[in-house]
Write a protein that holds these residues in place. Structure first.
Motif, PDB file in Angstrom:
ATOM      1  N   GLU A  30      -5.137 -61.739  33.614  1.00 14.85           N
ATOM      2  CA  GLU A  30      -3.917 -62.451  33.278  1.00 14.85           C
ATOM      3  C   GLU A  30      -3.392 -62.052  31.905  1.00 14.85           C
ATOM      4  N   ARG A  31      -2.065 -62.160  31.780  1.00 15.33           N
ATOM      5  CA  ARG A  31      -1.412 -62.017  30.475  1.00 15.33           C
ATOM      6  C   ARG A  31      -0.470 -63.194  30.323  1.00 15.33           C
ATOM      7  N   PRO A  47      -6.152 -60.954  27.230  1.00 18.47           N
ATOM      8  CA  PRO A  47      -6.858 -62.117  27.795  1.00 18.47           C
ATOM      9  C   PRO A  47      -7.711 -62.823  26.749  1.00 18.47           C
ATOM     10  N   GLY A  48      -8.238 -63.973  27.122  1.00 20.50           N
ATOM     11  CA  GLY A  48      -9.086 -64.724  26.221  1.00 20.50           C
ATOM     12  C   GLY A  48      -8.417 -66.001  25.755  1.00 20.50           C
ATOM     13  N   LEU A  49      -8.727 -66.403  24.520  1.00 19.70           N
ATOM     14  CA  LEU A  49      -8.269 -67.674  23.945  1.00 19.70           C
ATOM     15  C   LEU A  49      -7.041 -67.427  23.080  1.00 19.70           C
ATOM     16  N   ILE A  50      -5.973 -68.158  23.336  1.00 14.75           N
ATOM     17  CA  ILE A  50      -4.773 -68.076  22.508  1.00 14.75           C
ATOM     18  C   ILE A  50      -4.394 -69.492  22.075  1.00 14.75           C
ATOM     19  N   PHE A  51      -3.684 -69.551  20.942  1.00 16.10           N
ATOM     20  CA  PHE A  51      -3.264 -70.842  20.383  1.00 16.10           C
ATOM     21  C   PHE A  51      -1.747 -70.939  20.433  1.00 16.10           C
ATOM     22  N   VAL A  52      -1.296 -72.123  20.801  1.00 16.37           N
ATOM     23  CA  VAL A  52       0.142 -72.384  20.860  1.00 16.37           C
ATOM     24  C   VAL A  52       0.428 -73.649  20.070  1.00 16.37           C
ATOM     25  N   LEU A  64      -1.949 -59.538  36.648  1.00 15.86           N
ATOM     26  CA  LEU A  64      -1.844 -58.081  36.694  1.00 15.86           C
ATOM     27  C   LEU A  64      -2.546 -57.488  37.903  1.00 15.86           C
ATOM     28  N   ARG A  65      -3.080 -58.302  38.785  1.00 15.84           N
ATOM     29  CA  ARG A  65      -3.752 -57.792  39.969  1.00 15.84           C
ATOM     30  C   ARG A  65      -2.745 -57.263  40.976  1.00 15.84           C
ATOM     31  N   ILE A  66      -3.242 -56.377  41.852  1.00 12.32           N
ATOM     32  CA  ILE A  66      -2.386 -55.821  42.908  1.00 12.32           C
ATOM     33  C   ILE A  66      -2.091 -56.912  43.934  1.00 12.32           C
ATOM     34  N   VAL A  67      -0.833 -57.035  44.278  1.00  8.08           N
ATOM     35  CA  VAL A  67      -0.380 -58.058  45.213  1.00  8.08           C
ATOM     36  C   VAL A  67      -0.072 -57.394  46.551  1.00  8.08           C
ATOM     37  N   THR A  68      -0.588 -57.981  47.630  1.00  2.00           N
ATOM     38  CA  THR A  68      -0.298 -57.512  48.985  1.00  2.00           C
ATOM     39  C   THR A  68       0.875 -58.309  49.537  1.00  2.00           C
ATOM     40  N   MET A  69       1.950 -57.606  49.871  1.00  2.00           N
ATOM     41  CA  MET A  69       3.159 -58.281  50.332  1.00  2.00           C
ATOM     42  C   MET A  69       3.543 -57.755  51.720  1.00  2.00           C
ATOM     43  N   VAL A  94       2.065 -55.764  38.448  1.00  2.00           N
ATOM     44  CA  VAL A  94       2.892 -55.906  37.250  1.00  2.00           C
ATOM     45  C   VAL A  94       2.316 -55.037  36.147  1.00  2.00           C
ATOM     46  N   GLU A  95       3.152 -54.168  35.575  1.00  2.00           N
ATOM     47  CA  GLU A  95       2.733 -53.328  34.454  1.00  2.00           C
ATOM     48  C   GLU A  95       3.219 -53.874  33.121  1.00  2.00           C
TER      49      GLU A  95
END
Length: 275
Positions: A30-31, A47-52, A64-69, A94-95
């Motif tokens: 994930e991004r 990825p990992g821990l982010i602060f908001v 970002l994984r390949i999606v089968t459609m 998604v790139e």
């Protein structure tokens, strides 16, 4: 003192709630696209821990994984005016997470619609035979067109495959008749080639038998042996007609020659007796 303790407890609780709301954990695939007051901040996060900052930042997760459609079946008319139903499947990923969120509202829905339109356009430019035999070329053309369309969305289409092609029943029967006729043609050609080879071999065998007359007699004897395996059969084996006629002609010729040589001697003896 009691009021102080209560205030400290409330403050600690608020701090815990604020820390919980200000922490996001993004998985490896994930991004996060972080919006601060409506603006993208620092590109894709994770990825990992982010602060908001609570109530100020918003984080949009992007996989970002390949999606089968799956591309649903489309009623398409080919270039030679044959109606077929074609379904396919597309794989994309998604790139650029930021562009996939900012440039378009719903990536999956957009790719699904553009894939259906592209499938109909590409297949419609081919004949039925080309659609059935050149699927790799059609897949490549669809993928290239989708790549051009989705590049500005930050999406890469990796694979497009035609999954199923449904033909009308009348066309299936016509193709079956065509295939049957093609098989019959090949069978007749192979049979004719076999007859030609057999005729050539028989011609060579007849030449050998003409050069060696005893070979025909040996062949006749071999045929009698093969037939004689069944001991309950009666065999009528005719003599070779041509050789019999030749022998009869030679016999008549010898008899005529003998008669012509005997008659002068008889006339000579009779003349001598009269004298």
């Amino acid at each position: 003192m009691t009021a102080l303790y209560v205030g400290l407890a409330i403050l600690a609780l608020l701090l815990l709630i604020g820390a919980a709301t200000s922490i996001r954990i993004l998985k490896q695939y994930e991004r996060g696209v972080q919006f601060r007051l409506g603006r993208v901040k620092d590109g894709a996060r994770g990825p990992g821990l982010i602060f908001v900052v609570p109530l100020v930042d918003r984080v949009h997760r992007v996989s970002l994984r390949i999606v089968t459609m799956p591309i649903q079946s489309q009623g398409i008319i080919t270039r030679d005016n044959v109606s077929v139903d074609v379904s396919a499947v597309a794989y994309y990923r998604v790139e650029d997470a930021v562009r996939s969120v900012v440039a378009i509202e719903n990536v999956a829905a957009a790719i699904n619609q553009i894939a259906q339109t592209t499938l109909r356009a590409v297949v419609g430019r081919h004949t039925l035979d080309q659609t059935l035999s050149e699927t790799d070329t059609i897949n490549q053309n669809i993928r290239e067109i989708l790549d051009v369309q989705t590049e500005e969305w930050g999406v890469k289409v990796t694979v497009v495959e035609l999954k199923d092609i449904q033909l009308p029943e009348s066309m299936k029967r016509a193709m079956a008749r065509q295939a049957e006729a093609e098989r019959e043609k090949r069978a007749k050609i192979i049979a004719a080639q076999g007859e030609a080879l057999a005729a050539g071999e028989l011609g060579q065998a007849s030449d050998v038998m003409m050069a060696h007359p005893l070979a025909l007699q040996l062949r006749n004897l071999q045929t009698m042996v093969e037939i004689g395996v069944d001991k309950n059969s009666t065999i009528v084996f005719p003599a070779p007609l041509m050789s019999t006629i030749q022998e009869l002609g030679a016999f008549l010729a010898r008899e005529s020659a003998a008669a012509s040589t005997t008659d002068p001697q008889v006339h000579t003896n009779g003349a001598r007796t009269a004298a």
